[in-house]
Design an enzyme around this catalytic site. Structure first.
Site, PDB file in Angstrom:
ATOM      1  CG  ASP A  63     -16.068  -6.776 -19.585  1.00  0.00           C
ATOM      2  OD1 ASP A  63     -15.472  -6.008 -20.368  1.00  0.00           O
ATOM      3  OD2 ASP A  63     -15.492  -7.736 -19.042  1.00  0.00           O
ATOM      4  CB  SER A  64     -15.352  -8.786 -23.519  1.00  0.00           C
ATOM      5  OG  SER A  64     -14.369  -8.536 -22.530  1.00  0.00           O
ATOM      6  CE1 TYR A 107     -16.948  -9.021 -26.909  1.00  0.00           C
ATOM      7  CE2 TYR A 107     -17.415  -6.757 -26.280  1.00  0.00           C
ATOM      8  CZ  TYR A 107     -17.862  -8.039 -26.558  1.00  0.00           C
ATOM      9  OH  TYR A 107     -19.197  -8.334 -26.492  1.00  0.00           O
ATOM     10  N   GLY A 108     -10.451  -7.470 -27.026  1.00  0.00           N
ATOM     11  CA  GLY A 108      -9.247  -6.653 -27.194  1.00  0.00           C
ATOM     12  C   GLY A 108      -8.498  -6.846 -28.490  1.00  0.00           C
ATOM     13  CB  CYS A 145     -15.812  -3.659 -22.177  1.00  0.00           C
ATOM     14  SG  CYS A 145     -14.565  -4.324 -23.282  1.00  0.00           S
ATOM     15  CG  ASN A 146     -10.849   0.134 -20.378  1.00  0.00           C
ATOM     16  OD1 ASN A 146     -10.509   1.276 -20.165  1.00  0.00           O
ATOM     17  ND2 ASN A 146     -11.132  -0.703 -19.388  1.00  0.00           N
ATOM     18  CB  THR A 147     -11.937  -3.292 -26.103  1.00  0.00           C
ATOM     19  OG1 THR A 147     -10.801  -3.705 -25.318  1.00  0.00           O
ATOM     20  CG2 THR A 147     -11.617  -3.427 -27.571  1.00  0.00           C
ATOM     21  CD  GLU A 188     -10.695 -13.975 -18.674  1.00  0.00           C
ATOM     22  OE1 GLU A 188     -10.954 -15.046 -19.239  1.00  0.00           O
ATOM     23  OE2 GLU A 188     -11.341 -12.927 -18.845  1.00  0.00           O
ATOM     24  CB  CYS A 203      -7.439  -3.520 -19.591  1.00  0.00           C
ATOM     25  SG  CYS A 203      -8.064  -5.190 -19.823  1.00  0.00           S
ATOM     26  CB  THR A 204     -12.356  -4.816 -17.342  1.00  0.00           C
ATOM     27  OG1 THR A 204     -11.931  -5.772 -18.325  1.00  0.00           O
ATOM     28  CG2 THR A 204     -13.358  -3.867 -17.939  1.00  0.00           C
ATOM     29  CG  HIS A 205      -9.235  -8.819 -17.243  1.00  0.00           C
ATOM     30  ND1 HIS A 205     -10.252  -8.331 -18.036  1.00  0.00           N
ATOM     31  CD2 HIS A 205      -9.392 -10.162 -17.220  1.00  0.00           C
ATOM     32  CE1 HIS A 205     -10.979  -9.356 -18.474  1.00  0.00           C
ATOM     33  NE2 HIS A 205     -10.479 -10.467 -18.000  1.00  0.00           N
TER      34      HIS A 205
HETATM   35  N1  DGL Z   1     -12.820  -6.108 -21.048  1.00  0.00           N
HETATM   36  C1  DGL Z   1     -11.720  -5.881 -21.955  1.00  0.00           C
HETATM   37  C2  DGL Z   1     -11.265  -4.423 -21.836  1.00  0.00           C
HETATM   38  O1  DGL Z   1     -11.454  -3.775 -20.823  1.00  0.00           O
HETATM   39  C3  DGL Z   1     -10.576  -6.825 -21.684  1.00  0.00           C
HETATM   40  C4  DGL Z   1     -10.840  -8.257 -22.080  1.00  0.00           C
HETATM   41  C5  DGL Z   1     -11.031  -8.451 -23.560  1.00  0.00           C
HETATM   42  O2  DGL Z   1     -10.065  -8.308 -24.358  1.00  0.00           O
HETATM   43  O3  DGL Z   1     -12.161  -8.745 -23.938  1.00  0.00           O
HETATM   44  O4  DGL Z   1     -10.714  -3.898 -22.749  1.00  0.00           O
END
Ligand code: DGL
Length: 273
Positions: free
Chosen positions: A12-13, A44-45, A75-77, A154, A186-188
């Protein structure tokens, strides 16, 4: 020759992918895991497809050097932007979080109105809409980017009034459209599930792609005869954590998500891969 007792690579990011790792640990507890969080280059978003694809390739090379048997793009992105390319380039199984989330959401909606929230990258890629329309073209997908959610999570403000305020702004219009299902794309976001859920009310169900991703991984490993058949001892050897920066901060945050006592995270130079 596949070594079925080799670890699974998860990346993940940053810390968010730990929500996916947590589900894998719950659902397939025998699996060893190498986790990489790109803490030097998060978020990453808000970055471009080219950049995310380049980052993801480097991470995949690192994980392959760690001799993983399969990779989860947690990571979704990165799943939205890079998975297609990675699938073509890598000769071990690789899965993302978007397809499993889209599949279960398409099954969950009753009124055919589905919301998806995520980073700017994930929402502007249109990837959830694309997958869902392929499954059922009668479903309407309404996307909404929620860029402030990641920093709020975060900062640890999971249940804070400020998060509720921002969520009200982001979700107001979406709720007014009459959706009955919302993908936490999104992971968060699973970490602020309670806050989001309060605003949505009981009539809207939430889909957490992490859960479905772990299930898909389990099915894939089972189908390929790659499930780990040893139990292994809990500890550093079973779950290993690598980051590209700020290992101690990562470790502290990680311990609030995965409650088994992460002893250390190692910093590596990801640009070298
Ligand atoms: N992990 C990213 C996602 O799921 C979220 C955090 C980021 O923007 O890096 O898209």
């Amino acid at each position: 020759m596949i070594n079925k007792n080799a670890p699974v690579g998860v990346f993940d990011s940053g810390v968010g992918g730990l929500t996916v790792m947590r589900e894998i640990m719950r659902q397939i507890p025998n699996e060893r895991i190498v986790y990489f969080g790109d803490t030097a280059r998060v978020p990453y978003g808000s970055k471009s497809k080219d950049t995310i694809t380049r980052y993801s390739r480097q991470i995949v090379r690192f994980l392959q050097a760690m001799e993983v048997k399969a990779i989860v793009v947690a990571c979704n992105t990165a799943s939205a932007y890079a998975l297609d390319e990675l699938e073509r380039e890598v000769d071990i199984p690789i899965i993302g979080v978007v397809k499993p989330g889209a599949r279960v959401a398409a099954q969950a909606t009753v009124n055919g109105k589905l919301g998806v929230i995520g980073t700017e990258g994930t929402i502007s890629s249109g990837i959830y809409t694309e997958y869902i329309e392929k499954i059922n073209p009668n479903i309407t997908v309404i996307g909404k980017a929620c860029p402030l959610f990641v920093p709020l999570v975060e900062e640890g403000l999971w249940q804070d009034p400020v998060t509720e305020d921002i969520a009200r702004r982001y979700l107001g219009e979406l709720i007014d459209t009459g959706i009955d299902t919302l993908i936490l794309g999104c992971t968060h976001y699973p970490l602020i599930r309670a806050t989001v859920g309060r605003l949505l009310g009981e009539g809207v169900s939430m889909v957490n792609p992490a859960y479905e991703t772990a299930r898909e991984l389990q099915e894939l490993l089972a189908k390929e005869g790659m499930l780990n058949d040893t139990q292994g001892k809990l500890g550093e050897e079973k779950y290993r954590f690598y980051v590209s920066d700020a290992a101690e901060k990562f470790r502290r945050f990680a311990n609030s998500i995965i409650k088994y006592g992460i002893l250390s995270a190692k910093t590596i130079h990801i640009e070298e891969y």
